[in-house]
Scaffold this active site. Structure first.
Site, PDB file in Angstrom:
ATOM      1  N   THR A  75       0.844  -1.203   0.000  1.00 17.89           N
ATOM      2  CA  THR A  75       0.000   0.000   0.000  1.00 17.89           C
ATOM      3  C   THR A  75       0.877   1.250   0.000  1.00 17.89           C
ATOM      4  OG1 THR A  75      -1.733  -1.159   1.222  1.00 17.89           O
ATOM      5  CG2 THR A  75      -1.805   1.256   1.265  1.00 17.89           C
ATOM      6  N   ASN A 154      -5.254  -9.468  -7.519  1.00 18.87           N
ATOM      7  CA  ASN A 154      -5.428 -10.139  -6.230  1.00 18.87           C
ATOM      8  C   ASN A 154      -6.798 -10.789  -6.068  1.00 18.87           C
ATOM      9  OD1 ASN A 154      -5.867  -7.155  -6.237  1.00 18.87           O
ATOM     10  ND2 ASN A 154      -6.885  -7.621  -4.301  1.00 18.87           N
ATOM     11  N   SER A 202       5.299  -6.706  -1.239  1.00 21.01           N
ATOM     12  CA  SER A 202       4.796  -6.890   0.117  1.00 21.01           C
ATOM     13  C   SER A 202       5.298  -8.230   0.637  1.00 21.01           C
ATOM     14  CB  SER A 202       3.256  -6.885   0.092  1.00 21.01           C
ATOM     15  OG  SER A 202       2.747  -7.144   1.380  1.00 21.01           O
ATOM     16  N   HIS A 204       3.886 -10.039   3.312  1.00 14.44           N
ATOM     17  CA  HIS A 204       2.922 -10.955   3.950  1.00 14.44           C
ATOM     18  C   HIS A 204       2.051 -11.742   2.976  1.00 14.44           C
ATOM     19  CE1 HIS A 204      -1.052  -8.734   3.918  1.00 14.44           C
ATOM     20  NE2 HIS A 204      -0.255  -7.713   3.667  1.00 14.44           N
ATOM     21  N   CYS A 324     -17.984  -3.995   2.269  1.00 20.27           N
ATOM     22  CA  CYS A 324     -19.163  -3.773   3.092  1.00 20.27           C
ATOM     23  C   CYS A 324     -19.199  -2.308   3.501  1.00 20.27           C
ATOM     24  CB  CYS A 324     -19.108  -4.621   4.356  1.00 20.27           C
ATOM     25  SG  CYS A 324     -19.093  -6.364   3.990  1.00 20.27           S
TER      26      CYS A 324
HETATM   27  C1  PLP Z   1      -2.302  -7.156  -0.378  1.00 23.12           C
HETATM   28  C2  PLP Z   1      -2.113  -6.284  -1.556  1.00 23.12           C
HETATM   29  C3  PLP Z   1      -1.755  -4.946  -1.407  1.00 23.12           C
HETATM   30  C4  PLP Z   1      -1.551  -4.323  -0.049  1.00 23.12           C
HETATM   31  O1  PLP Z   1      -0.347  -4.760   0.501  1.00 23.12           O
HETATM   32  P1  PLP Z   1       0.028  -4.405   2.027  1.00 23.12           P
HETATM   33  O2  PLP Z   1       1.430  -4.897   2.159  1.00 23.12           O
HETATM   34  O3  PLP Z   1      -0.945  -5.150   2.868  1.00 23.12           O
HETATM   35  O4  PLP Z   1      -0.086  -2.937   2.171  1.00 23.12           O
HETATM   36  C5  PLP Z   1      -1.593  -4.175  -2.537  1.00 23.12           C
HETATM   37  N1  PLP Z   1      -1.773  -4.703  -3.758  1.00 23.12           N
HETATM   38  C6  PLP Z   1      -2.111  -5.983  -3.946  1.00 23.12           C
HETATM   39  C7  PLP Z   1      -2.273  -6.506  -5.317  1.00 23.12           C
HETATM   40  C8  PLP Z   1      -2.306  -6.819  -2.851  1.00 23.12           C
HETATM   41  O5  PLP Z   1      -2.665  -8.080  -3.042  1.00 23.12           O
END
Ligand code: PLP
Length: 380
Positions: A75, A154, A202, A204, A324
């Site tokens: 993000t 995603n 990212s 996680h 939501c």
């Molecule tokens: C999860 C995700 C994000 C956000 O990533 P964070 O590390 O949680 O801020 C942005 N873009 C895509 C495509 C994602 O799957």
């Protein structure tokens, strides 16, 4: 009650090997120093860990370590890329237009919605979720500063033809940014094979910790204005004390993802095939979008409300892309952009797999889905 977890596109459990690495950077007997402290050994040790991590993440994506800027996640990376390039480069280049897609993550869409002094064009995808190169060609011109298109969606797992998009952007002197959050270990790519100038990462989504990510910034091709001011860390692009444990965790997660990616892709494809054949057998279910990465599957179950379906399967963790709001549920903006009706959007589910997904969990999913869909259909 055991939960079968099929929401790996929203986050993944941290790999135990990553946890071990992180733990060693926290306590008094570990590498807890401030990586920016240059007056003692504890600072130097922490700095060495951070630079090992920078090289490791860079190597995973085919970049130079000097092209990696640590952030708090994808993000922030999306924000830094788009706002940072606009601020640093629009005056000098006389360009203020950004082209992106309606199917991007909210981190890109909301950032674009809040920009001042830029004109943003949102492209609709084709029905299969992919960008139409002809419509990009008809809209791109010398006023475009930046094109931002994600590699892997995603919600649907659809993969965009980034190398072709990058070439079109470069031919006209524009830059290309790509959100790569869902792509690490799931597809074979490097920053050069994609030809991107900026890329958001990212940890996680790839079995690393939450709250850490990076922005890839190609050397020599673009400048990024700092959006968070402070100690001038990260070569003036992002200030703040570097969280050694998070950074090392991200690097270890990426190292594992890359080392094991071929075997993992095979494994995920096998699990996905099991789910797809069960869905075929059930009938009345369509898969949304062109087949992309192995770990994300988006389905529409004709005539059945996804919220009801999920409520009837409390031990199965899946998700909808729906937002939501206080009173109403809005169907996924991604599926709507692909032409699904409101009703189809509200009948859609995302099933996402990961390294820890087991055959037993897949059996639980297939059993619950088959039973619940039949029940809800016969009640209708
Ligand atoms: C999860 C995700 C994000 C956000 O990533 P964070 O590390 O949680 O801020 C942005 N873009 C895509 C495509 C994602 O799957």
């Amino acid at each position: 009650m055991m939960t079968a977890y099929f929401d790996n596109a929203s986050t993944t459990p941290v790999d135990p090997r990553v946890i071990d690495k992180m733990r060693a950077c926290l306590g008094a007997d570990g590498t807890f120093g401030n990586p920016a402290s240059t007056t003692h050994g504890l600072g130097w040790m922490a700095s060495e860990e951070v630079e090992w991590a920078r090289s490791t993440v860079a190597k995973t994506i085919g970049a130079d370590p000097r092209e990696i800027v640590w952030t708090s996640g994808a993000t922030e990376s999306d924000n830094l890329a788009i706002r940072g390039v606009l601020e640093a480069m629009s005056e000098a280049t006389g360009r203020n237009k950004i082209i992106t897609m309606e199917t991007e993550h909210k981190a890109v869409l909301d950032t674009c919605a809040h920009l001042r002094g830029a004109e943003v064009i949102y492209l609709k995808p084709k029905a299969d979720g992919q960008l139409c190169l002809d419509s990009l060609a008809s809209l791109i011109d010398e006023t475009v500063l930046l094109v931002s298109v994600m590699l892997v969606n995603n919600e649907t797992g659809v993969v965009q033809p980034i190398a072709k998009i990058a070439k079109m952007a470069h031919d006209i002197g524009a830059l290309l940014h790509s959100d790569l959050a869902q792509s690490v270990g799931k597809l074979d790519w490097t920053v050069d094979s994609l030809g991107i100038d900026l890329g958001s990462l990212s940890a996680h989504k790839a079995h690393g910790p939450k709250g850490i990510g990076a922005l890839y910034v190609r050397r020599g091709s673009c400048r990024v204005a700092e959006q968070q001011h402070g100690g001038h860390h990260e070569r003036g692009m992002r200030s703040g004390t570097l969280p050694t444990h998070q950074i090392v965790g991200m690097a270890e997660a990426y190292r594992i993802a890359q080392t094991e990616s071929a075997a993992e892709i095979d494994y995920l494809n096998r699990l996905r095939d099991r789910i797809e054949s069960a869905i075929d057998e059930l009938g009345g279910i369509r898969c949304n979008g062109a087949r992309g990465v192995p770990h994300i599957l988006n389905i529409t179950v004709d005539g059945i409300d996804a919220e009801r379906l999920m409520a009837a399967m409390p031990t199965i963790a899946v998700s909808t892309g729906s937002a939501c709001n206080s009173a109403t549920i809005e169907p996924s903006h991604v599926l709507q952009a692909m032409g699904l009706t409101r009703k189809q959007g509200l009948s859609s589910l995302r099933i996402s797999l990961g390294r820890m997904t087991t055959d037993d969990e897949v059996s639980m999913l297939i059993h619950s889905l088959t039973k619940t869909v039949s029940q809800l259909r016969s009640a209708a």
